[in-house]
Write an enzyme that holds these catalytic residues in place. Structure first.
Site, PDB file in Angstrom:
ATOM      1  N   GLU A 177       0.965  -1.264  -0.299  1.00  0.00           N
ATOM      2  CA  GLU A 177       0.376  -0.045  -0.172  1.00  0.00           C
ATOM      3  C   GLU A 177       1.137   1.331  -0.603  1.00  0.00           C
ATOM      4  O   GLU A 177       0.714   2.432   0.890  1.00  0.00           O
ATOM      5  CB  GLU A 177      -0.957   0.240   1.250  1.00  0.00           C
ATOM      6  CG  GLU A 177      -1.913  -1.223   1.402  1.00  0.00           C
ATOM      7  CD  GLU A 177      -2.831  -1.603   1.945  1.00  0.00           C
ATOM      8  OE1 GLU A 177      -2.488  -0.719   3.411  1.00  0.00           O
ATOM      9  OE2 GLU A 177      -4.476  -1.589   2.460  1.00  0.00           O
ATOM     10  N   GLU A 374      -5.611  -8.008  -1.116  1.00  0.00           N
ATOM     11  CA  GLU A 374      -6.094  -8.535   0.459  1.00  0.00           C
ATOM     12  C   GLU A 374      -7.401  -8.026   0.345  1.00  0.00           C
ATOM     13  O   GLU A 374      -8.122  -6.931  -0.452  1.00  0.00           O
ATOM     14  CB  GLU A 374      -5.584  -7.143   1.066  1.00  0.00           C
ATOM     15  CG  GLU A 374      -4.410  -7.929   1.768  1.00  0.00           C
ATOM     16  CD  GLU A 374      -3.521  -6.804   2.467  1.00  0.00           C
ATOM     17  OE1 GLU A 374      -4.037  -5.914   3.023  1.00  0.00           O
ATOM     18  OE2 GLU A 374      -2.423  -6.381   2.613  1.00  0.00           O
TER      19      GLU A 374
END
Ligand code: BG6
Length: 480
Positions: A177, A374
């Protein structure tokens, strides 16, 4: 669709789960490992608490003892039929301080053994090079990623990993991220420290510091792509962001613009990675806010190396409004609550259709393969006995995952190239945002509790059998 493949998922679709070193391994002081930022955040990123040294109330120090139990856990993943496991390498196991010139052999040997076990079960490894695990020394002595010297240390680290593992690991993600570097901090005061090692100040860095930090990480991420393409052409490297789509709170064009701006704060990393330069909208934002970046000619060259795929996490969506008052006390991550959506116990709004939307948007915008690395539901589980076996009847988790996977299937039918899906936390692990054990995502229950008690025994939940069936049928058992 055809009769041989009655589901939209292609035959080579990667099915599995995703986890990190810092939330699972424990053994924080074994094998020559140095400290990392998470070792001093006992309550995760949501609390401003940061301890001078590791404290016994920090659940991550033991994690779920995956360091010692990985063979057993990987066997369970194999039993479920996983074809992929995304996991991170703890940087401070390989370079304990972060600025050494030679890697720690004991750390490399540990991951050799993990990879052996994955191979034994036919599971493709997907490695995250850095997942909120900056060595603590790099935070303390260099102010973390705010300091561009970290690009060099990271380059040495990623090279050490490629040297050792590239012959047996095809999929790599340089950073978890990337956009966490520019995350709004209302709900997570320690996010800057956890995600990027910023220490000065850890809880409210200036926008100048935030964007310089983001730039340094972006360059390092692209450096990982460049090194791979030059010296390890057999591997695939994917840039990763956290996908958090913003919808306009109303059809008012000012709200539409606010949603577009909020999206761009997340998407500019990949726009830059794909186009080899920062987009004009970011240049304007920096100019308007008197932010100057220190971009060298070498940085500019590194930015031109295009990743092989885009990886992203997806948990929720949010709304954006031009009215600043509406944002106050709103959704997790700084957005406004969407009245059409339910939320998890932690306020994360549940939006399966949002996943189809981002898959389509990303494909239309970037046109390279996408990997959902995810997605999942953090929930409180109750252990019960069924036929003498401890288990969890987690229908809520099954429903969340089913509905999101159906939307992945829809996106594939829309023409989006999706490589795979690794749900978050296939085995319960310590929460990144709250430091709790009771925020569980797994198909496998781990007997450990917020107060640190528990046997660490593993138990299969109802979702364990459900996900095995989904994998083995290549998605045919999903319910629409
Ligand atoms: C992701 C992170 O954003 O969210 C993971 O990459 C994290 O590390 C996951 O665990 C879920 O968040 P939490 O706070 O519920 O653990």
């Amino acid at each position: 669709m055809n009769s041989h493949n009655p589901t939209p998922f292609p035959p080579n679709f990667l099915w599995g789960g995703a986890m990190t070193a810092n939330q699972t391994e424990g053994a924080y002081d074994q094998g020559g490992r140095g400290l990392s930022v998470n070792d001093v955040l006992p309550r995760g990123a949501m609390s401003p608490e940061r301890t001078p040294t590791p404290t016994s109330d920090n659940l991550k120090l033991t994690g779920i003892d995956y360091y010692n139990r990985f063979a057993n856990d990987i066997a369970l993943f194999g039993e479920m039929g996983f074809s992929a496991l995304r996991f991170s390498i703890a940087w401070s196991r390989i370079f304990p301080q972060g600025d050494e010139t030679e890697p720690n052999e004991t750390g490399l040997v540990y991951y050799d053994r993990v990879l052996d076990e994955l191979e034994r079960h036919g599971i493709e490894p997907v490695i995250t090079v850095s997942h909120y695990e900056t060595p603590l020394h790099l935070a303390a002595a260099y102010t973390g990623w705010a300091n561009r010297e970290l690009i060099e240390f990271y380059g040495r680290y990623v090279r050490a990993l490629y040297d050792r593992f590239a012959h047996r690991v095809k999929y790599w993600i340089p950073f978890n991220e990337l956009n966490s570097a520019v995350m709004p901090l209302q709900t997570m005061p320690m996010a800057s420290f956890m995600c990027t090692g910023i220490t000065a100040p850890a809880t409210s860095p200036s926008e100048q510091t935030v964007f310089r930090t983001a730039h340094n990480e972006l360059v390092a991420s692209q450096l990982a792509v460049k090194i791979a393409h030059q010296d390890y052409p057999q591997i695939k490297v994917g840039s990763m962001i956290g996908a958090l789509p913003f919808y306009p709170a109303t059809p008012n064009p000012q709200d539409v613009l606010a949603a577009m701006d909020a999206d761009r704060r997340n998407l500019f990393f990949i726009d830059a990675a794909i186009n080899g330069k920062y987009p004009g909208y970011l240049a304007r934002y920096l100019r308007d806010n008197n932010i100057t970046l220190d971009i060298t000619d070498e940085d500019r060259e590194i930015l031109t190396h295009t990743p092989d795929f885009i990886a992203f996490s997806y948990y929720m969506s949010a709304c954006a409004s031009a009215d600043p008052k509406l944002g106050e006390g709103g959704a997790f991550g700084g957005g406004i609550v969407n009245p059409h959506l339910a939320a998890s116990d932690w306020g994360w709004q549940i939006d399966p259709v949002g996943l189809r939307i981002v898959l389509n948007q990303f494909w239309d915008r970037w046109g390279i393969p996408l990997f959902v690395v995810e997605n999942g539901l953090g929930a409180k589980d109750e252990l019960v006995e069924v036929n003498g076996q401890p288990t969890v009847i987690d229908d809520y988790r099954i429903s969340y995952l089913n509905d999101h996977l159906v939307q992945v299937g829809e996106a594939i039918q829309d023409g989006v190239d999706v490589i795979g899906y690794t749900s978050w936390g296939p085995i319960d692990q310590v929460s990144a945002s709250s430091g709790e054990m009771s925020k569980r995502y797994g198909y496998i229950y781990v007997d450990r509790h917020d107060d640190g008690t528990g046997t660490l025994e593993r138990y299969r939940k109802k979702s364990y059998g459900w996900y095995s069936d989904v994998i083995r049928s290549n998605g045919a058992t999903l319910t629409r």
